[in-house]
Design an enzyme around this catalytic site. Structure first.
Site, PDB file in Angstrom:
ATOM      1  N   ARG A 238       7.799   7.496   9.214  1.00 24.87           N
ATOM      2  CA  ARG A 238       8.401   6.641  10.245  1.00 24.87           C
ATOM      3  C   ARG A 238       9.840   6.308   9.847  1.00 24.87           C
ATOM      4  NH1 ARG A 238       5.557   2.984   6.752  1.00 24.87           N
ATOM      5  NH2 ARG A 238       7.083   1.660   5.714  1.00 24.87           N
TER       6      ARG A 238
ATOM      7  N   HIS B  41       4.381  -6.184  -2.176  1.00 21.95           N
ATOM      8  CA  HIS B  41       4.601  -4.958  -1.403  1.00 21.95           C
ATOM      9  C   HIS B  41       5.468  -5.162  -0.171  1.00 21.95           C
ATOM     10  CE1 HIS B  41       1.770  -3.270  -4.184  1.00 21.95           C
ATOM     11  NE2 HIS B  41       0.877  -4.171  -3.825  1.00 21.95           N
TER      12      HIS B  41
HETATM   13  C1  MV4 Z   1       1.794   2.798  -8.793  1.00 16.85           C
HETATM   14  C2  MV4 Z   1       2.358   1.854  -9.670  1.00 16.85           C
HETATM   15  C3  MV4 Z   1       2.388   2.169 -11.008  1.00 16.85           C
HETATM   16  N1  MV4 Z   1       1.857   3.333 -11.444  1.00 16.85           N
HETATM   17  N2  MV4 Z   1       1.312   3.947  -9.262  1.00 16.85           N
HETATM   18  C4  MV4 Z   1       1.927   0.009  -4.924  1.00 16.85           C
HETATM   19  C5  MV4 Z   1       1.689   0.332  -3.501  1.00 16.85           C
HETATM   20  C6  MV4 Z   1       1.241   1.727  -3.465  1.00 16.85           C
HETATM   21  N3  MV4 Z   1       1.853   2.344  -2.367  1.00 16.85           N
HETATM   22  C7  MV4 Z   1       1.619   2.317  -4.758  1.00 16.85           C
HETATM   23  N4  MV4 Z   1       1.964   1.250  -5.622  1.00 16.85           N
HETATM   24  C8  MV4 Z   1       2.167   1.410  -6.952  1.00 16.85           C
HETATM   25  N5  MV4 Z   1       1.723   2.573  -7.479  1.00 16.85           N
HETATM   26  C9  MV4 Z   1       1.332   4.201 -10.569  1.00 16.85           C
HETATM   27  N6  MV4 Z   1       0.802   5.339 -11.014  1.00 16.85           N
HETATM   28  C10 MV4 Z   1       2.874   0.679  -9.135  1.00 16.85           C
HETATM   29  C11 MV4 Z   1       2.771   0.442  -7.775  1.00 16.85           C
HETATM   30  C12 MV4 Z   1       3.361  -0.776  -7.291  1.00 16.85           C
HETATM   31  C13 MV4 Z   1       4.501  -0.762  -6.483  1.00 16.85           C
HETATM   32  C14 MV4 Z   1       5.108   0.405  -6.069  1.00 16.85           C
HETATM   33  C15 MV4 Z   1       6.216   0.392  -5.269  1.00 16.85           C
HETATM   34  C16 MV4 Z   1       6.769  -0.814  -4.872  1.00 16.85           C
HETATM   35  C17 MV4 Z   1       6.205  -1.970  -5.255  1.00 16.85           C
HETATM   36  C18 MV4 Z   1       5.069  -1.978  -6.060  1.00 16.85           C
HETATM   37  C19 MV4 Z   1       4.504  -3.183  -6.460  1.00 16.85           C
HETATM   38  C20 MV4 Z   1       3.384  -3.170  -7.243  1.00 16.85           C
HETATM   39  C21 MV4 Z   1       2.807  -1.969  -7.650  1.00 16.85           C
END
Ligand code: MV4
Length: 501
Positions: A291, A235
């Site tokens: 932000r 992240h």
């Molecule tokens: C998700 C996803 C896959 N499917 N939602 C990670 C942090 C949180 N803010 C939301 N995240 C994710 N949500 C669904 N329905 C995968 C992630 C995710 C991710 C998202 C954005 C950038 C990096 C990431 C790394 C791992 C998982």
């Protein structure tokens, strides 16, 4: 416009905001901790005030001290940067209640977007596509099972109070759901003091594409296109670019319009980012960050704007004069985050005194640095040393330019992730724009995990350093307390070229 702004942050973002202040003839007031006496943001500010010991909880997060400095210095507004107090609704409220201007959205907007199910409800109502799933917290494993069956496996459990990935659990089948529900809820309770969780369909290996928005007090909201931020580790984004290799002009207009509706739905004021997951040509609202973001420069370079200046203008009550139709991105921009982490040791944080720094230059090159040679990199704050940003007519040229700049950039005294970025610039999938949030997992050669010995060694070094800092803290306090009244290197020396201020 304001005459004076307090910058409630440190590092490269504090320097970035101070630079905008100085160009606009605004007096920049810095705050700093004992670990940051020699920090660049202290040097570049017009005035700087010591607010406490190195730990953030005793310095950069101390709302009372920051408001006291604002009062003492006569600052009219506070810019929170990112991190620290930037997305804390009570801070935005406290600044307002102190009769000052918070450069950012209202506490109500921050709270609405901080609650992930409320955000989903508002987005759905505003016609912004959300990932299929629920818009209310789920109370027990049985209702979770019911919902999961409806939306189809795999599903993702998320914390209502979440963000940043804490309390998330992928669930492949019903038999795993109960255990994962309890685990996600426990993790959410521990991390946020709120155990509520909700469910979404899990998207496998999507891209992370976000839209920059800006709102003024009259309710006008503009968007500044997308940033592709798929390359991240745990992240933490590592490389960002604008535009995204997969976003056409039509898709940009569609995603931009959705982001504007999202911002309008929460009466958005100032700079914000609407995050989307993108997969198979479809995009889904993920979160809104209320932000200025680390990666804002790539947007600035392709749109030829200064987002920090715009933030200050709308906070001061000016209307946005730009028109959406005139906002067209030009060329391609890439940012590499330069951190004091060693990618070959699993991004192990490194510490030490930066004894040499050479930043690259030339056309289309921007170095947003937070440090200068002589600065002691410790473990109290995040490891971002600076950002290298390039702009060129095409993506290919931007990649070549970044590779050239990464060769020119030299930082000695701490390990950095510069070698990692050099490898990425040569990597086939990156060069062809074939990206997803799984990029690093799919390219394990770019990083390696540290062996156990190295982790133990690093932990021992970290413990020793912290102990040493703790000892020197007491000395610093007794010998240099006189400076707390507001210290400025420039005030004493007389700032050069300050004729028009
Ligand atoms: C998700 C996803 C896959 N499917 N939602 C990670 C942090 C949180 N803010 C939301 N995240 C994710 N949500 C669904 N329905 C995968 C992630 C995710 C991710 C998202 C954005 C950038 C990096 C990431 C790394 C791992 C998982």
């Amino acid at each position: 416009m304001f005459e004076s702004i307090l910058v409630a942050n440190r590092g490269e973002i504090a320097v970035r905001v101070i630079r905008a202040c100085r160009e606009l003839g605004i007096r920049a007031v810095a705050v700093y901790s004992e670990a940051d006496r020699r920090a660049l943001h202290v040097l570049e500010a017009d005035e700087a005030y010591l607010i406490g010991p190195p730990p953030s909880s005793e310095s950069y997060l101390r709302v009372d001290k920051i408001l006291e400095v604002a009062r003492e210095s006569g600052a009219e507004a506070i810019h929170p940067g990112y991190g620290f107090l930037a997305e804390r609704a009570p801070f935005s409220a406290a600044v307002r209640d102190a009769g000052l201007v918070f450069i950012g959205p209202s506490p109500e907007t921050i709270s609405a977007m901080g609650d992930k199910t409320e955000a989903r409800r508002r987005m759905k109502a505003a016609g912004v596509p959300i990932v299929p799933g629920v818009t209310e917290a789920i109370s027990d494993p049985d209702s979770a099972t019911e919902v999961a069956e409806e939306i189809g496996y795999p599903v993702l459990l998320k914390a209502s109070a979440g963000g940043g990935g804490k309390g998330m659990r992928v669930v492949q089948e019903t038999s795993d759901l109960e255990k994962s529900f309890e685990a996600a809820s426990r993790e959410a309770q521990a991390a946020f003091g709120d155990g509520s969780v909700y469910l979404e369909r899990y998207l496998d290996a999507p891209r992370h594409i976000e839209i920059q928005v800006m709102g003024d007090r009259s309710g006008k909201v503009l968007h500044f296109g997308e940033r592709e931020c798929s390359i991240q580790r745990r992240h933490q984004k590592l490389i960002e670019e604008a535009p995204s290799p997969v976003v056409s002009e039509e898709l940009r207009a569609e995603m931009g319009a959705a982001a504007v509706r999202a911002a309008e739905a929460v009466d958005y004021l100032g700079a914000g980012t609407v995050e989307f997951l993108f997969k198979d040509g479809e995009f889904f609202f993920l979160e809104m960050n209320t932000r200025l973001q680390v990666e804002h420069p790539v947007t600035e370079l392709v749109y030829g704007i200064d987002l920090v200046e715009l933030q200050m203008r709308v906070a001061a009550g000016e209307d946005l004069t730009l028109q959406q139709a005139d906002l067209v991105p030009t060329g391609h921009s890439i940012e590499c985050r330069i951190t004091s982490e060693d990618a070959k040791r699993g991004f192990l944080p490194s510490t030490g005194r930066v004894d040499f720094l050479k930043a690259p230059g030339g056309p289309g090159v921007r170095w947003d640095g937070g440090i200068i040679a002589g600065f002691e990199v410790g473990l109290h704050y995040d490891p971002l040393l600076g950002k290298l940003i390039v702009h060129a007519p095409s993506r290919e040229a931007a990649v070549r330019r970044m590779a050239r700049c990464l060769e020119e950039l030299v930082i000695r005294g701490v390990e950095t992730c510069i070698p990692f970025h050099r490898s990425v610039m040569d990597e086939e999938d990156f060069r062809s724009g074939n990206l997803s949030i799984r990029y690093l997992e799919d390219h394990p050669d770019l990083i390696s995990e540290p062996d156990e010995d190295e982790i133990l060694k690093a932990a021992a070094v970290a413990a020793a350093l912290l102990q040493e800092e703790e000892r020197s803290r007491v000395e610093i306090q007794t010998t240099q307390r006189a400076e707390t009244g507001g210290f400025s290197a420039w005030k004493r020396a007389g700032r050069p070229f300050s004729g028009n201020r």
